[in-house]
Design a protein around this motif. Structure first.
Motif, PDB file in Angstrom:
ATOM      1  N   HIS A  37       0.847  -1.191   0.000  1.00 34.50           N
ATOM      2  CA  HIS A  37       0.000   0.000   0.000  1.00 34.50           C
ATOM      3  C   HIS A  37       0.884   1.242   0.000  1.00 34.50           C
ATOM      4  O   HIS A  37       1.904   1.279   0.687  1.00 34.50           O
ATOM      5  N   LEU A  38       0.496   2.246  -0.770  1.00 33.44           N
ATOM      6  CA  LEU A  38       1.275   3.471  -0.803  1.00 33.44           C
ATOM      7  C   LEU A  38       0.723   4.463   0.214  1.00 33.44           C
ATOM      8  O   LEU A  38      -0.444   4.817   0.171  1.00 33.44           O
ATOM      9  N   ASP A  39       1.581   4.875   1.119  1.00 30.33           N
ATOM     10  CA  ASP A  39       1.189   5.912   2.062  1.00 30.33           C
ATOM     11  C   ASP A  39       1.940   7.191   1.685  1.00 30.33           C
ATOM     12  O   ASP A  39       2.671   7.247   0.693  1.00 30.33           O
ATOM     13  N   ALA A  40       1.761   8.224   2.478  1.00 28.95           N
ATOM     14  CA  ALA A  40       2.401   9.504   2.184  1.00 28.95           C
ATOM     15  C   ALA A  40       3.918   9.376   2.159  1.00 28.95           C
ATOM     16  O   ALA A  40       4.596  10.052   1.379  1.00 28.95           O
ATOM     17  N   TYR A  41       4.459   8.504   2.987  1.00 26.34           N
ATOM     18  CA  TYR A  41       5.907   8.315   3.016  1.00 26.34           C
ATOM     19  C   TYR A  41       6.404   7.679   1.717  1.00 26.34           C
ATOM     20  O   TYR A  41       7.459   8.058   1.199  1.00 26.34           O
ATOM     21  N   ALA A  42       5.666   6.712   1.204  1.00 22.99           N
ATOM     22  CA  ALA A  42       6.045   6.083  -0.068  1.00 22.99           C
ATOM     23  C   ALA A  42       5.960   7.089  -1.207  1.00 22.99           C
ATOM     24  O   ALA A  42       6.811   7.100  -2.103  1.00 22.99           O
ATOM     25  N   VAL A  43       4.944   7.927  -1.187  1.00 21.62           N
ATOM     26  CA  VAL A  43       4.814   8.956  -2.212  1.00 21.62           C
ATOM     27  C   VAL A  43       6.013   9.899  -2.145  1.00 21.62           C
ATOM     28  O   VAL A  43       6.644  10.203  -3.159  1.00 21.62           O
ATOM     29  N   ALA A  44       6.354  10.343  -0.924  1.00 22.72           N
ATOM     30  CA  ALA A  44       7.481  11.269  -0.758  1.00 22.72           C
ATOM     31  C   ALA A  44       8.806  10.618  -1.138  1.00 22.72           C
ATOM     32  O   ALA A  44       9.662  11.253  -1.763  1.00 22.72           O
ATOM     33  N   GLU A  45       8.976   9.363  -0.781  1.00 16.46           N
ATOM     34  CA  GLU A  45      10.250   8.687  -1.008  1.00 16.46           C
ATOM     35  C   GLU A  45      10.432   8.187  -2.437  1.00 16.46           C
ATOM     36  O   GLU A  45      11.553   8.139  -2.945  1.00 16.46           O
ATOM     37  N   HIS A  46       9.335   7.830  -3.103  1.00 20.06           N
ATOM     38  CA  HIS A  46       9.448   7.193  -4.416  1.00 20.06           C
ATOM     39  C   HIS A  46       8.792   7.972  -5.561  1.00 20.06           C
ATOM     40  O   HIS A  46       9.408   8.136  -6.613  1.00 20.06           O
ATOM     41  N   LEU A  47       7.547   8.406  -5.378  1.00 17.35           N
ATOM     42  CA  LEU A  47       6.831   9.024  -6.485  1.00 17.35           C
ATOM     43  C   LEU A  47       7.382  10.411  -6.812  1.00 17.35           C
ATOM     44  O   LEU A  47       7.660  10.718  -7.970  1.00 17.35           O
TER      45      LEU A  47
END
Length: 143
Positions: free
Chosen positions: A102-112
């Protein structure tokens, strides 16, 4: 007849998970490419320009003047080009493939966000390599 669970995608009509994912992504990209040239225009304008509904690939609304025509310039919407919608979908798929969760805000910030800001990619509407951030719409830029 094969036992339940052993059907292939074409026989069962549902396909494997990978086939369904691929179908959804391809279908979205095709719909995006077909709709891109008429995005933002009224049904009456579309009928006037194309002689009816759009049922296939059409050229840019302003023909060869797509690079300078307002309000769409400098985007080549037409001729089967996908838009920022498909570019954003591709970026999300790349992040899901990396994170595998699941993508959370941290994944968005770190990857997207880094993907959109640091890796030039082919942008069909610009007919050039560019950062996806240069093409995506304002809502996505707020990330």
């Amino acid at each position: 007849m094969k036992p339940k669970g052993e059907e292939t995608g074409t026989e069962s009509g549902t396909g494997t998970l990978d086939e369904r994912i691929t179908g959804a992504l391809v279908g979205a990209a095709v719909g995006d490419a077909l709709g891109g040239p008429v995005e933002g225009y009224s049904p009456d304008q579309i009928i006037e320009r194309h002689g009816g509904r759009v049922h296939g690939i059409v050229g840019p609304w302003h023909g060869t003047d797509w690079r300078t025509a307002r309000p769409v310039a400098p985007y080549h919407k037409g001729d089967g080009h996908v838009t920022d919608d498909t570019l954003m979908t591709h970026a999300l798929v790349r992040v899901y493939a990396t994170v595998r969760d699941h993508l959370d805000a941290y994944a968005v910030a770190e990857h997207l966000v880094p993907d959109l800001m640091t890796t030039p990619r082919w942008i069909p509407e610009l007919e050039a390599d560019a950062l996806p951030l240069q093409r995506i719409f304002l809502a996505e830029k707020w990330l």
